[in-house]
Structure formats: C-alpha cells, structure tokens
Scaffold this active site. Structure first.
Site, PDB file in Angstrom:
ATOM      1  N   GLU A 254     133.357  14.670  59.445  1.00 39.98           N
ATOM      2  CA  GLU A 254     132.775  15.611  60.488  1.00 39.98           C
ATOM      3  C   GLU A 254     133.622  16.333  61.283  1.00 39.98           C
ATOM      4  O   GLU A 254     133.520  17.482  61.705  1.00 39.98           O
ATOM      5  CB  GLU A 254     131.608  14.836  61.257  1.00 39.98           C
TER       6      GLU A 254
ATOM      7  N   ARG B 252     146.144   0.753  38.540  1.00 40.37           N
ATOM      8  CA  ARG B 252     146.797   0.235  39.449  1.00 40.37           C
ATOM      9  C   ARG B 252     147.037   0.865  41.031  1.00 40.37           C
ATOM     10  O   ARG B 252     147.023   0.455  41.796  1.00 40.37           O
ATOM     11  CB  ARG B 252     148.057  -0.337  38.784  1.00 40.37           C
TER      12      ARG B 252
END
Length: 317
Positions: free
Chosen positions: A56, A191
């Site tokens: 935001e 990974r």
C-alpha cells in the site's frame, strides 16, 4: 461489466504484482496493491522486501502529483488485508484512512494474529466502504506458505522424489540418475524458492547430495540432515520459530514415509523416469489424501504435483 467483474480484473493485477515479491518479501506475505480512479490505474505497488514499505505504501508513492486529487474518489485494491499494527513499518490501515480513499477491496483476511480482521475494522470505523473476498481463493493460494506457517505453526512441507518406471528410487540399491536436464532445472528452481531442504542420514552418507542450487539462479536452501539426534518435531519447531516458511523433503524412502505416515505434508512432487530396473528401494506410495493438480511431461519424464486434502481445505476457506 458488473462491479464484481471490475473488482476481479483489478485484483488479478494485484496478484501479478504480489508475485514479484516471492523471493525477498518473506517471511512477510506477498502483497500487491492497485489504486483506481475513473476506471484508470493511478498507482500500483507490491511488497518488495521484508522491512521495507508494504504494498500500500509503494502504491500510494507511485501516484503522480497530478493524480493526487483523484484519491478522494479512488478505490484501493489489495490482495491481503492491510496491517493495523506497528511492526517495522507503520500501519497501512492508518495510511489508507489518511489518504482519503472512498473504497477498499481486499482479497483475503490476514491470518497473522496481530492483524486478522483488525485492519478491515479500522477502515470501516473510518467510514470507508470495504469489500472482502474478491478472488479470495487465488489470494490465499499465492500465500499458502505464509498462511500454513501462521495456521499450522510449521513450514509448508513439500515431499519430492524421482522414481523409475517400475517404482524404485534407485537401481539395485545403488544411486541412479532418474531426472533429466529439464527436471533438474525445475527442482533447483523449487530449491531457490524454498527456505530449507531435508534428507535422511543414510541418504546423506550414501548419496552425498549437495542439495544446493546449480541449475537455476537464487539462494540455496538451508541443508538439514535428519538423524537420531534430530527429530522431525524439533526441526519443524525450529523452522517455525525462525519463520522459515517452506521445507523440501527429498528422501530417502524411510524419511519420506515418516512424513507421509504422520500426514505432515502439503505438496507432493513425483517424477517418473523411463528406466525399468527390476529391483531396488521401493518408492513411497502416493497417499489416498493426495489430489493430482498438475501433470506435465519434461522430455520423457512424467512430473506430477499433488496437494494434501488439508491444504485444499485451507485453499477453499
């Protein structure tokens, strides 16, 4: 076009933005935000890195000076409930109130105990119209690792193995390469996106796997070896305490089975090659609770991704 159609369109953009924070936002969630006024995007942002501005904040900062006057009739779209507490940054809910937007559309509620509905209530108390649950499943799914950590108090667990066409992990109990160049890239990408990777002691001593990232770009996960001195519960508790959101379990057979037997898994990845060996270490059985969601061919290898019923409930809530 209905209001729901419009809201879903801009929420999809929030999700696109949120995914950009996959690597650096954790242990915070991935969040995207979009400001719309007069059917035009006037600002957008996402949570780039933990400890820095939330979605935001970055969204409001992107608004051009000439568009500041539109905030009073703008709608803010955000994929996850705005925070309402002081952490490393001030509350986003207070910022939204200060900016004077008239309406906020939220994808899903934040499961983090210090937020969980409080951000939405803060906005409503300030007289802002709030709509909750637009593309909720998609918003929750994007942050399934974060949500799992805060609802189950453990990391999101991915069990993974490669097996021969006749269901063995090796060839006559000797290590054998089943993966191909394409599936190695897929595995190493996983990974790079995960916080830790675990194998059993026998696998570590016999196969000496590196468990790092060589065929993709990104950080290597923490390497963990399960032994008599380290229990599964102790490992999961430590990872949760350290806010590690995801764990890959790559074997061997008994280690994988120990997680399956306790229903301690959220995602299952099974690669099946073309070789027939006749004898070796039997691969685990896919649990009855597993639902097949993705089935792809990489070269001649079959690659399947399953999800646990408990996670499906989490996804559907």
């Amino acid at each position: 076009m209905t209001t729901l159609d419009i809201d879903e369109r801009y929420m999809k953009r929030c999700l696109q933005l949120a995914a950009c924070g996959q690597q650096n936002a954790k242990p915070n969630p991935m969040v995207g935000a979009v400001l719309v006024a007069d059917d035009r995007i006037i600002g957008e942002g996402y949570h780039v890195r933990c400890g820095e501005g939330h979605a935001e904040v970055n969204c409001f900062a992107s608004v051009k000076p000439e568009d500041e006057g539109l905030l009073g009739r703008a709608t803010l779209y955000v994929s996850l409930e705005p925070c309402s507490h002081y952490g490393r940054t001030p509350p986003c809910a207070d910022l939204i109130v200060t900016k004077g937007v008239k309406r906020v559309v939220v994808g899903c509620i934040d499961p983090f105990a210090r937020v969980s509905g409080r951000g939405i209530q803060r906005l409503r108390d300030a007289g802002i119209e709030v709509r909750v649950g637009v593309l909720e499943r998609e918003c929750r799914w994007l942050n399934r690792r974060f949500i799992t950590m805060h609802t189950h108090h453990r990391p999101y667990i991915i069990l993974k193995w490669a097996q021969t066409a006749d269901g063995f992990l090796d060839d006559h109990y000797k290590p054998t390469m089943i993966s191909n160049a394409m599936t190695q890239m897929v595995s190493h990408r996983l990974r790079a996106e995960s916080d830790a990777i675990l194998v059993g002691r026998v696998t570590a001593e016999r196969d000496k796997p590196q468990l790092n990232v060589r065929h993709w770009v990104g950080p290597a996960p923490e390497r963990i070896v399960l032994s008599h001195s380290t229990t599964i519960d102790a490992i999961l508790e430590r990872l949760y305490t350290e806010q590690r959101q995801s764990l890959i379990v790559e074997g061997g057979a008994s280690t994988l089975k120990s997680f399956i037997d306790r229903d301690l898994w959220d995602e299952l990845r099974v690669e099946t090659g073309t070789a027939v060996v006749g004898e070796g270490t039997k691969a685990p059985q896919v649990p009855a609770t597993a639902r097949l969601d993705i089935n792809r061919m990489y070269g001649n290898n079959d690659y399947r991704i399953y999800h646990n019923h408990s996670l499906l409930k989490l996804h559907d809530q």
